[in-house]
Scaffold this motif. Structure first.
Motif, short mmCIF file in Angstrom:
data_model
loop_
_atom_site.label_atom_id
_atom_site.label_comp_id
_atom_site.label_asym_id
_atom_site.label_seq_id
_atom_site.Cartn_x
_atom_site.Cartn_y
_atom_site.Cartn_z
N CYS A 836 -19.13 7.05 1.53
CA CYS A 836 -18.30 7.88 0.66
C CYS A 836 -17.59 7.03 -0.39
CB CYS A 836 -17.27 8.65 1.50
SG CYS A 836 -18.01 9.89 2.59
N LEU A 837 -17.12 5.86 0.01
CA LEU A 837 -16.46 4.97 -0.94
C LEU A 837 -17.44 4.50 -2.02
CD1 LEU A 837 -14.35 2.81 1.54
CD2 LEU A 837 -13.45 4.40 -0.16
N GLU A 838 -18.69 4.25 -1.61
CA GLU A 838 -19.71 3.84 -2.58
C GLU A 838 -19.95 4.96 -3.58
OE1 GLU A 838 -22.30 1.43 -4.52
OE2 GLU A 838 -20.98 0.88 -2.86
N ASP A 839 -20.02 6.18 -3.09
CA ASP A 839 -20.18 7.32 -4.00
C ASP A 839 -19.01 7.41 -4.97
OD1 ASP A 839 -22.54 7.99 -2.77
OD2 ASP A 839 -21.66 9.51 -1.45
N ALA A 840 -17.83 7.20 -4.47
CA ALA A 840 -16.63 7.26 -5.32
C ALA A 840 -16.64 6.16 -6.37
CB ALA A 840 -15.38 7.16 -4.45
N LYS A 847 -12.25 1.61 -8.28
CA LYS A 847 -12.91 0.36 -8.66
C LYS A 847 -13.47 -0.36 -7.43
CE LYS A 847 -10.20 -0.47 -12.85
NZ LYS A 847 -9.27 -1.39 -13.55
N GLY A 848 -12.79 -0.25 -6.34
CA GLY A 848 -13.23 -0.89 -5.11
C GLY A 848 -12.55 -0.23 -3.94
N SER A 849 -12.94 -0.61 -2.73
CA SER A 849 -12.39 0.10 -1.56
C SER A 849 -10.90 -0.12 -1.41
CB SER A 849 -13.14 -0.35 -0.30
OG SER A 849 -12.87 -1.71 -0.02
N LEU A 850 -10.40 -1.30 -1.78
CA LEU A 850 -8.96 -1.55 -1.63
C LEU A 850 -8.14 -0.83 -2.67
CD1 LEU A 850 -8.83 -5.32 -0.62
CD2 LEU A 850 -8.42 -3.32 0.82
N SER A 851 -8.78 -0.30 -3.69
CA SER A 851 -8.04 0.51 -4.67
C SER A 851 -7.97 1.96 -4.24
CB SER A 851 -8.70 0.39 -6.05
OG SER A 851 -9.95 1.03 -6.07
N ALA A 852 -8.54 2.25 -3.07
CA ALA A 852 -8.62 3.64 -2.61
C ALA A 852 -7.61 3.94 -1.53
CB ALA A 852 -10.03 3.94 -2.10
N GLU A 853 -7.14 5.17 -1.53
CA GLU A 853 -6.40 5.73 -0.40
C GLU A 853 -7.23 6.90 0.12
OE1 GLU A 853 -2.49 6.75 -1.65
OE2 GLU A 853 -1.90 4.67 -2.05
N ILE A 854 -7.43 6.95 1.42
CA ILE A 854 -8.32 7.96 1.97
C ILE A 854 -7.63 8.80 3.02
CG2 ILE A 854 -10.37 6.53 1.54
CD1 ILE A 854 -10.46 5.91 4.51
N THR A 855 -8.11 10.01 3.11
CA THR A 855 -7.67 10.91 4.18
C THR A 855 -8.89 11.24 5.04
OG1 THR A 855 -5.96 11.87 2.78
CG2 THR A 855 -6.60 13.11 4.74
N LEU A 856 -8.76 11.02 6.34
CA LEU A 856 -9.85 11.32 7.26
C LEU A 856 -9.54 12.62 7.98
CD1 LEU A 856 -10.55 7.83 8.90
CD2 LEU A 856 -11.54 8.82 6.82
N TYR A 857 -10.44 13.56 7.86
CA TYR A 857 -10.33 14.83 8.57
C TYR A 857 -11.29 14.75 9.76
CZ TYR A 857 -8.13 16.28 4.21
OH TYR A 857 -7.32 16.37 3.11
N THR A 906 -8.85 9.15 -2.99
CA THR A 906 -8.10 9.13 -4.25
C THR A 906 -7.82 7.68 -4.62
OG1 THR A 906 -5.97 9.27 -3.11
CG2 THR A 906 -7.00 11.35 -3.82
N ALA A 907 -7.71 7.44 -5.91
CA ALA A 907 -7.33 6.09 -6.37
C ALA A 907 -5.85 5.90 -6.14
CB ALA A 907 -7.66 5.93 -7.84
N SER A 908 -5.49 4.75 -5.59
CA SER A 908 -4.09 4.48 -5.30
C SER A 908 -3.30 4.34 -6.60
CB SER A 908 -3.96 3.19 -4.49
OG SER A 908 -2.60 2.89 -4.29
N GLU A 909 -2.09 4.89 -6.60
CA GLU A 909 -1.20 4.79 -7.76
C GLU A 909 -0.25 3.59 -7.64
OE1 GLU A 909 0.82 8.48 -8.08
OE2 GLU A 909 -1.00 9.62 -8.62
N HIS A 910 -0.38 2.88 -6.55
CA HIS A 910 0.50 1.75 -6.32
C HIS A 910 -0.07 0.47 -6.92
CE1 HIS A 910 2.75 4.40 -3.79
NE2 HIS A 910 1.74 4.53 -2.91
N LYS A 911 0.80 -0.52 -7.13
CA LYS A 911 0.39 -1.79 -7.67
C LYS A 911 -0.40 -2.59 -6.61
CE LYS A 911 4.23 -2.30 -10.92
NZ LYS A 911 5.40 -3.14 -11.30
N LYS A 912 -1.23 -3.50 -7.11
CA LYS A 912 -2.04 -4.34 -6.21
C LYS A 912 -1.29 -5.62 -5.87
CE LYS A 912 -5.62 -6.74 -7.72
NZ LYS A 912 -7.00 -7.11 -8.17
N CYS A 913 -1.25 -5.94 -4.61
CA CYS A 913 -0.67 -7.21 -4.18
C CYS A 913 -1.55 -8.35 -4.65
CB CYS A 913 -0.52 -7.23 -2.66
SG CYS A 913 0.01 -8.82 -1.98
#
Length: 951
Positions: A836-840, A847-857, A906-913
């Motif tokens: 799913c992340l690859e599709d996104a 841009k990458g998996s660490l830029s993502a926030e995910i919800t698992l149902y 969703t793409a995270s709206e927070h800054k990257k460490c």
């Protein structure tokens, strides 16, 4: 953030570091490790290390000392090396003594081609010995270059004096047992070799022959009329035979009919013909004749009925035989030339024909004897047309045409061979020993006691032994171990003291080689009675040389100290050796010891190209092992062997080897990752006990332990393809696709000496120690290279160790909480989320998996499992945030390959460490380190450190 700050934070990371190179540079590096093995005398060290261990003896089937090694040789030696090394790692003392087959016609033929024929016999033997020695040197270098560990300083050679003497003693044992006799029998004969051939030296190829139907006039017409229930024959009658060997007609001495066939008397106008009833119509069509069946009779009624030879003034009686067939194209009657056919010979002998009565006009060079009427002095193949013409002249030829059919050929000269009755020495299959059992019975019983890999080999060898004729062991050549017999000139019998004389000859040969026999005057051994005896000058079949190595090597020149005596645990060769080395070893072992010289037999298939075609220089599809080693390295060749099902044909090509090199890189890169993340780790100081490891690390070590058990079982049963597939799968799935991916954050970002990082390194260390041994029998050079880079006190060679015993299982009380099933399920979840992340990413959503926030149902059960990891779930899934919700709420979420899981991204709206690259809400809220998240601040050297519980 300034570059200075970036460098400052980078210095706080535990980035991977190793001197183990990404590229193996195998062609350059492998010879250095060979040199090290030689300097440390690894083979001797292995024998010292193995002292007191249980023995495992793989006895080497000797390759022939002629020509460069080819890809088939490489396969054979590499598989043997897999077995010897894996048995050593399994805790056995597994010596390996390589050997060479040195006598025989190919070497003698090569010398004749190089130096000319008609050389003095002693000169020819000297040249053969020198030639074989040079060939061995070249082959030995290539076998060593393949990475095969063995006693290369002292291999066995069948031409060594001690082995030649041992072979004579083995023959004496068989003479003592009553299995050796002299007799006249048809044997495979090659005119170019000028010698008898073993069954294994015969191959089949297409040949064009003259197919003829020949009439033999009836001599006793009154009896023939009675057989068919007639008062008399209305006209002359003849029986018709069909053959594809006109050259045997001059040697015809009988006719064979089947006792249960129905034969017809057919009136064709000018004469009556006797034919098998079912074949009358097809025969008349072939003869272009009209005919009518006037009577029929059973074959048994024709017994001893005389017919006349088609052009010689002699009779051909009918002998009944069950082997007669009524195939399409034949006549149901077989012409019998006892000198040139085994069935013919046996039937005529059974009917009382003496050896002296058997006509054998064909000489050893394929030329008819000069005194043969009509065809004397002619080569048989050239005489065929004249024989056909002679039968046309006498009116006996009914049909003639050229056909192409499969026919026996010499495997060396590729020329047609014949059966030819000659006086030879035989090992009798149905002679009884002192125990009252025949050699055939012992051999068949021995096959039942033997374990076969693959299993179908048992039925194949059983069939060969059940149906084989007596073994002709004599040859008429110079370069071979002699049959040191003296025959009474008057009776033809062996000297009464033959066994004592053979031992005296063996002692001389042990000191001087086989020349001692050929140069010996009979008086040296027989004294005054020498004039009464003839000294035999025949040599032994080269299959007898190799077939008795269990005697003159395993308890002769190279005794290996097995508790079973000369009985090896395993013989291993190509599948053609069911009729070769396996076969001759079985017969000699059963004749001498009463049982096979092996407990197990393993056969491998032949190499072919990617299209399944045989290797051929003319086709340009030959893969030379020397070139592969020079371009890719021996380990690539070894890995290809392990990745191929050796029980059938083994396909190899440049493309296949390139794909193998890709697989090698996967394994090498896995090893490199392990090594690079063990930077700064000292096992004796830093390794944690099992109970202190994080749950994921304990699972990884447990997965390695389970795999090792499968590895040991696969190696023990010679399933090298299983080894390759499971190691490759482990590197790709459990390690590369899951564990190594997950631990990077913990390994890189946590404090150097933290429990979380040391737990991870402990697991990596244990896995590396196990992995190096799993691949060592196959990737021997690479395993030694890994061994040089692993931390801690290292053995001088990985082969001086055994399977790694430092792995440990998950605690039994882990149960469903964090047990094997739990982590297997997490792997499935991670794979589903990754897709799913690859599709996104492809959708430009992230841009990458660490830029993502995910919800698992997830379903209730899965949801409960995922919640156990708490905050650490995001580290497993490599995302910056994970939220868990019931499956029912995820109607609009992305479906996955798991029915109980859906994903929203969703793409995270927070800054990257800047340090860990996670997008976190608190980045920018810390005045001292505005570019870092709180977790990374705690993991700085001056911080309190992060605590991880699971992953």
């Amino acid at each position: 953030m300034t570059d200075k700050n970036t460098d400052q934070y980078k210095a706080t990371l535990n980035l991977p570091e190793t001197d183990f190179p990404m590229r193996g540079m195998l062609p350059k590096q492998e010879p250095k490790r060979l040199e090290k093995w030689q300097q440390m005398d690894l083979y001797t060290r292995l024998r010292e290390k193995g002292e007191g261990r249980p023995k495992f003896v793989l006895h080497d089937g000797p390759p022939y000392a002629n020509g460069n090694i080819h890809i088939g040789h490489a396969v054979n030696k590499i598989i043997k090396d897999f077995i010897v090394k894996s048995r050593t790692l399994a805790g056995y003392d597994a010596p390996y003594v390589p050997g060479w087959d040195c006598h025989g016609l190919p070497i003698e033929h090569k010398v004749e081609v190089t130096h000319g024929k008609n050389l003095p016999a002693d000169k020819a033997r000297d040249l053969c010995r020198d030639y074989a020695g040079e060939q061995i040197k070249g082959q030995l270098q290539d076998f060593v270059r393949l990475g095969v560990i063995g006693d290369w300083k002292k291999p066995y050679r069948t031409m060594d004096f001690s082995n030649e003497a041992g072979e004579i003693r083995a023959l004496a044992e068989m003479v003592k047992g009553g299995y050796v006799f002299k007799g006249l029998k048809p044997v495979n004969w090659c005119f170019d070799c000028g010698s008898a051939l073993a069954e294994a030296e015969v191959e089949y190829a297409d040949k064009q022959s003259d197919a003829i139907d020949v009439a033999f006039p009836c001599e006793d017409e009154t009896r023939l009329a009675e057989i068919f229930g007639l008062d008399q024959l209305p006209k002359p009658a003849a029986v018709v035979i069909w053959t594809t060997t006109p050259w045997t007609i001059p040697a015809n001495q009988a006719l064979n009919m089947h006792p249960e066939f129905t034969y017809a008397l057919v009136d064709t106008g000018e004469r009556l013909l006797v034919l098998a009833e079912p074949l009358v119509e097809s025969c008349l069509e072939r003869y272009e004749l009209q005919g009518q069946v006037i009577a029929t009779a059973q074959g048994e009624a024709f017994d001893k009925l005389n017919f006349r030879h088609p052009f010689y003034d002699r009779l051909s009686p009918v002998y009944l035989a069950d082997y007669v067939e009524a195939e399409a194209g034949s006549t149901g009657i077989v012409h019998s030339a006892p000198a040139y056919g085994m069935d013919d010979f046996n039937t005529c002998r059974a009917e009382g024909m003496s050896f002296d009565e058997i006509r054998s006009p064909v000489q050893s060079n394929g030329v008819y004897a000069d005194d043969l009427p009509f065809f004397g002095g002619q080569m048989i193949w050239k005489a065929n047309p004249q024989i056909v013409e002679k039968m046309q002249e006498t009116g006996s030829l009914l049909a003639h045409k050229k056909i192409t059919h499969s026919y026996m050929h010499c495997w060396r000269h590729k020329t047609p061979v014949i059966y030819r009755a000659t006086a030879q020495w035989f090992v009798g299959m149905d002679l009884k020993g002192e125990d009252g059992k025949t050699l055939r019975e012992k051999a068949l019983a021995g096959i039942e006691q033997t374990k076969f890999y693959p299993e179908w080999g048992q039925a194949r060898l059983h069939s060969m032994i059940a149906n084989r004729p007596d073994w002709c062991i004599s040859r008429q050549r110079n370069w071979g171990v002699p049959l040191p017999f003296f025959l009474d000139k008057a009776t033809g019998e062996l000297h009464p003291n033959t066994l004592e004389l053979m031992e005296k000859v063996a002692q001389k040969v042990e000191a001087e080689g086989i020349d001692a026999w050929f140069k010996m005057d009979a008086a040296e051994l027989l004294g005054s009675e020498a004039d009464q005896y003839d000294k035999v000058t025949d040599t032994l079949d080269v299959w007898f040389d190799s077939g008795t190595t269990h005697w003159h090597v395993l308890r002769g020149s190279h005794p290996l100290g097995h508790e079973e005596g000369p009985r090896a645990d395993l013989y291993l060769e190509g599948s053609d050796q069911h009729r070769g080395w396996f076969h001759s070893s079985l017969l000699t072992g059963c004749a001498i010891d009463g049982h096979p010289p092996y407990r197990s037999l393993l056969t491998h298939g032949f190499t072919v190209d990617a299209q399944g075609r045989k290797m051929s220089k003319s086709m340009g599809n030959v893969v030379a092992p020397q070139e592969v080693m020079d371009k890719l390295g021996a380990d690539i060749l070894r890995l290809w062997v392990s990745s191929t099902d050796y029980s059938g044909e083994m396909a190899v090509s440049d493309d296949i080897l390139k794909r193998t090199a890709d697989s090698y890189r996967r394994i090498r890169n896995t090893a490199r990752f392990l090594l690079s993340n063990l930077n700064g780790f000292e096992p004796s100081r830093d390794a944690l006990p099992a109970e202190e490891l994080l749950a994921l690390d304990r699972w990884a070590v447990d997965a390695a332990l389970r795999l090792q058990k499968r590895m040991e079982e696969a190696y023990a049963n010679y399933r090298f393809l299983d080894v390759y597939q499971q190691v490759h799968h482990f590197c790709v799935k459990e390690l590369g696709g899951f564990y190594l991916d997950v631990i990077k954050d913990r390994q890189y970002t946590m404090q150097t000496d933290s429990r979380g990082r040391r737990s991870c390194q402990t697991a990596l260390y244990h896995i590396a120690e196990a992995l190096i041994r799993w691949v060592a029998p196959i990737l021997s050079f690479t395993a030694e290279e890994i061994n040089e880079h692993l931390p801690g006190e290292r053995p001088e060679s990985i082969f001086l160790t055994t399977w790694y015993d430092g792995l440990f299982a998950l605690p039994e009380d882990s149960g469903e909480e964090m047990g094997r099933d739990y982590w297997e399920q997490l792997m499935e979840v991670k794979n589903a989320v990754n897709k799913c992340l690859e599709d996104a990413r492809n959708e430009k959503l992230i841009k990458g998996s660490l830029s993502a926030e995910i919800t698992l149902y997830a379903s209730d059960a899965l949801l409960a499992d995922l919640k156990r990891l708490g905050e650490e779930l995001r580290f497993v899934l490599l995302t910056s945030e994970v939220t868990l919700k019931p499956l029912a709420e995820g109607q609009d979420a992305r479906s996955t390959e798991l029915d109980e899981l859906k994903v929203a991204i969703t793409a995270s709206e927070h800054k990257k460490c800047t340090r860990c690259w996670h997008h976190r809400e608190d980045v920018g809220s810390h005045s001292d380190h505005p570019e870092l998240c709180g977790r990374c601040i705690s993991n700085l050297p001056e911080g309190p450190g992060e605590e991880r519980l699971y992953a």
